[in-house]
Design a protein around this motif. Structure first.
Motif, PDB file in Angstrom:
ATOM      1  N   ASP A  59      29.715  40.642  25.252  1.00 40.63           N
ATOM      2  CA  ASP A  59      28.607  40.767  26.208  1.00 40.63           C
ATOM      3  C   ASP A  59      29.093  40.589  27.639  1.00 40.63           C
ATOM      4  O   ASP A  59      28.597  41.245  28.562  1.00 40.63           O
ATOM      5  N   LEU A  60      30.049  39.705  27.832  1.00 41.54           N
ATOM      6  CA  LEU A  60      30.610  39.499  29.170  1.00 41.54           C
ATOM      7  C   LEU A  60      31.325  40.759  29.642  1.00 41.54           C
ATOM      8  O   LEU A  60      31.160  41.186  30.795  1.00 41.54           O
ATOM      9  N   PHE A  61      32.101  41.367  28.755  1.00 43.23           N
ATOM     10  CA  PHE A  61      32.814  42.596  29.118  1.00 43.23           C
ATOM     11  C   PHE A  61      31.830  43.722  29.417  1.00 43.23           C
ATOM     12  O   PHE A  61      32.004  44.477  30.379  1.00 43.23           O
ATOM     13  N   THR A  62      30.779  43.834  28.628  1.00 41.82           N
ATOM     14  CA  THR A  62      29.750  44.848  28.873  1.00 41.82           C
ATOM     15  C   THR A  62      29.089  44.637  30.232  1.00 41.82           C
ATOM     16  O   THR A  62      28.845  45.597  30.970  1.00 41.82           O
ATOM     17  N   ALA A  63      28.811  43.381  30.558  1.00 42.25           N
ATOM     18  CA  ALA A  63      28.200  43.079  31.862  1.00 42.25           C
ATOM     19  C   ALA A  63      29.142  43.475  32.995  1.00 42.25           C
ATOM     20  O   ALA A  63      28.700  43.981  34.035  1.00 42.25           O
ATOM     21  N   CYS A  64      30.440  43.262  32.806  1.00 39.56           N
ATOM     22  CA  CYS A  64      31.424  43.666  33.820  1.00 39.56           C
ATOM     23  C   CYS A  64      31.426  45.186  33.990  1.00 39.56           C
ATOM     24  O   CYS A  64      31.448  45.696  35.119  1.00 39.56           O
ATOM     25  N   ILE A  65      31.423  45.903  32.891  1.00 40.23           N
ATOM     26  CA  ILE A  65      31.415  47.366  32.945  1.00 40.23           C
ATOM     27  C   ILE A  65      30.189  47.856  33.707  1.00 40.23           C
ATOM     28  O   ILE A  65      30.287  48.711  34.598  1.00 40.23           O
ATOM     29  N   ARG A  66      29.034  47.318  33.355  1.00 43.70           N
ATOM     30  CA  ARG A  66      27.790  47.771  33.990  1.00 43.70           C
ATOM     31  C   ARG A  66      27.780  47.467  35.486  1.00 43.70           C
ATOM     32  O   ARG A  66      27.344  48.295  36.286  1.00 43.70           O
ATOM     33  N   ARG A  67      28.254  46.289  35.852  1.00 44.08           N
ATOM     34  CA  ARG A  67      28.263  45.944  37.278  1.00 44.08           C
ATOM     35  C   ARG A  67      29.215  46.842  38.053  1.00 44.08           C
ATOM     36  O   ARG A  67      28.858  47.364  39.127  1.00 44.08           O
ATOM     37  N   GLU A  68      30.411  47.041  37.533  1.00 41.63           N
ATOM     38  CA  GLU A  68      31.391  47.857  38.241  1.00 41.63           C
ATOM     39  C   GLU A  68      30.980  49.321  38.268  1.00 41.63           C
ATOM     40  O   GLU A  68      31.210  50.021  39.265  1.00 41.63           O
ATOM     41  N   ALA A  69      30.372  49.810  37.205  1.00 40.01           N
ATOM     42  CA  ALA A  69      29.903  51.194  37.175  1.00 40.01           C
ATOM     43  C   ALA A  69      28.795  51.421  38.195  1.00 40.01           C
ATOM     44  O   ALA A  69      28.782  52.428  38.918  1.00 40.01           O
ATOM     45  N   ALA A  70      27.861  50.486  38.270  1.00 38.19           N
ATOM     46  CA  ALA A  70      26.773  50.602  39.234  1.00 38.19           C
ATOM     47  C   ALA A  70      27.295  50.566  40.659  1.00 38.19           C
ATOM     48  O   ALA A  70      26.831  51.319  41.528  1.00 38.19           O
ATOM     49  N   ALA A  71      28.274  49.712  40.908  1.00 36.13           N
ATOM     50  CA  ALA A  71      28.834  49.612  42.258  1.00 36.13           C
ATOM     51  C   ALA A  71      29.547  50.897  42.656  1.00 36.13           C
ATOM     52  O   ALA A  71      29.443  51.349  43.804  1.00 36.13           O
ATOM     53  N   LEU A  72      30.270  51.504  41.722  1.00 36.06           N
ATOM     54  CA  LEU A  72      30.991  52.736  42.030  1.00 36.06           C
ATOM     55  C   LEU A  72      30.042  53.895  42.288  1.00 36.06           C
ATOM     56  O   LEU A  72      30.196  54.638  43.268  1.00 36.06           O
ATOM     57  N   THR A  73      29.053  54.081  41.433  1.00 33.90           N
ATOM     58  CA  THR A  73      28.124  55.188  41.629  1.00 33.90           C
ATOM     59  C   THR A  73      27.335  55.021  42.923  1.00 33.90           C
ATOM     60  O   THR A  73      27.082  56.000  43.638  1.00 33.90           O
ATOM     61  N   GLU A  74      26.971  53.784  43.250  1.00 34.05           N
ATOM     62  CA  GLU A  74      26.247  53.533  44.489  1.00 34.05           C
ATOM     63  C   GLU A  74      27.125  53.829  45.693  1.00 34.05           C
ATOM     64  O   GLU A  74      26.661  54.383  46.699  1.00 34.05           O
ATOM     65  N   ALA A  75      28.405  53.481  45.610  1.00 38.49           N
ATOM     66  CA  ALA A  75      29.324  53.744  46.720  1.00 38.49           C
ATOM     67  C   ALA A  75      29.460  55.236  46.970  1.00 38.49           C
ATOM     68  O   ALA A  75      29.472  55.692  48.120  1.00 38.49           O
ATOM     69  N   VAL A  76      29.570  56.019  45.901  1.00 36.79           N
ATOM     70  CA  VAL A  76      29.706  57.472  46.047  1.00 36.79           C
ATOM     71  C   VAL A  76      28.426  58.065  46.644  1.00 36.79           C
ATOM     72  O   VAL A  76      28.479  58.873  47.578  1.00 36.79           O
ATOM     73  N   ARG A  77      27.286  57.674  46.118  1.00 38.91           N
ATOM     74  CA  ARG A  77      26.020  58.208  46.637  1.00 38.91           C
ATOM     75  C   ARG A  77      25.800  57.821  48.099  1.00 38.91           C
ATOM     76  O   ARG A  77      25.366  58.641  48.907  1.00 38.91           O
ATOM     77  N   ALA A  78      26.107  56.571  48.415  1.00 35.09           N
ATOM     78  CA  ALA A  78      25.901  56.098  49.782  1.00 35.09           C
ATOM     79  C   ALA A  78      26.848  56.774  50.757  1.00 35.09           C
ATOM     80  O   ALA A  78      26.551  56.871  51.956  1.00 35.09           O
ATOM     81  N   GLY A  79      27.988  57.246  50.255  1.00 42.46           N
ATOM     82  CA  GLY A  79      28.970  57.857  51.142  1.00 42.46           C
ATOM     83  C   GLY A  79      28.651  59.286  51.536  1.00 42.46           C
ATOM     84  O   GLY A  79      29.298  59.830  52.445  1.00 42.46           O
TER      85      GLY A  79
END
Length: 217
Positions: A59-79
């Motif tokens: 569950d910890l690893f899944t939470a890490c994946i979700r957080r990092e994935a959300a941050a990356l997609t947001e960075a691309v969209r915001a850029g």
């Protein structure tokens, strides 16, 4: 070793602290080699507290994946500024992608390497992120193609493969750039832009490359 003493802080803040430690540990050591003891020590909390907040290593690893994935997609969209010409939008999106992956190498390691090689549930999380980015790039390219060809009904399927290829190339190039000293995010983005835009530019101008006829090969 004595018990780890922790200061009281809001749950959300403490949880992010744990995720920061987990991303660093998973990204640098790999999912299998990383231990909950190591993550707890790096976060400055007790191991039982990590389990209390995040249940299990999976569950910890899944939470890490979700957080990092959300941050990356947001960075691309915001850029990407939708008011810019298509080539500028693509450039800004690529630069945002490579900047984020360069600044967050452990997070990128989790998304690009660890999650894809340790079971279907983890791989599915990354596939969902990738699908979102591919859909975003597809919309960017198809809007430009429709405008260039004066065809508002041009099907997404006409350019969907280009978006898949572009995202795949960006993923591989980000892994290479992070492992190659001296390569900046701007250089990586320029490399892929030079590689991709010559073909995309020809497509927008109505001059796509076509395979030779089977009889004349």
């Amino acid at each position: 070793m004595g018990a780890v003493k922790t200061k009281r802080m809001p749950r959300a803040v403490r949880e992010q602290q744990m995720l920061d430690a987990a991303v660093r540990t998973f990204g640098q050591r790999g999912y299998m080699a990383a231990s909950m003891d190591e993550i707890a020590e790096l976060a400055g909390v007790s191991k039982p507290l990590v389990y209390l907040y995040l249940n299990s290593k999976e569950d910890l690893f899944t939470a890490c994946i979700r957080r990092e994935a959300a941050a990356l997609t947001e960075a691309v969209r915001a850029g990407v500024d939708p008011g810019l010409p298509t080539d500028r939008q693509l450039w800004e999106g690529l630069r945002a992608f490579f900047t984020h992956t360069a600044r967050n190498p452990d997070g990128w390691s989790i998304l690009h390497l660890q999650a894809r090689t340790h079971g279907e549930p983890f791989a599915a999380e990354v596939a969902a992120m990738r699908a979102e980015i591919v859909a975003f790039v597809t919309q960017l390219i198809v809007a430009a193609a429709r405008e260039a060809h004066h065809d508002p009904d041009l099907a997404e399927s006409e350019v969907a493969g280009l978006a898949e290829a572009l995202v795949g190339a960006a993923e591989s190039l980000a892994a290479w750039a992070n492992a190659t000293p001296g390569v900046t995010a701007r250089q990586a983005a320029a490399t892929l832009m030079n590689f991709a835009w010559s073909g995309l530019g020809n497509l927008m101008d109505g001059r796509p490359w076509t395979p030779p006829d089977a009889l004349t090969r």
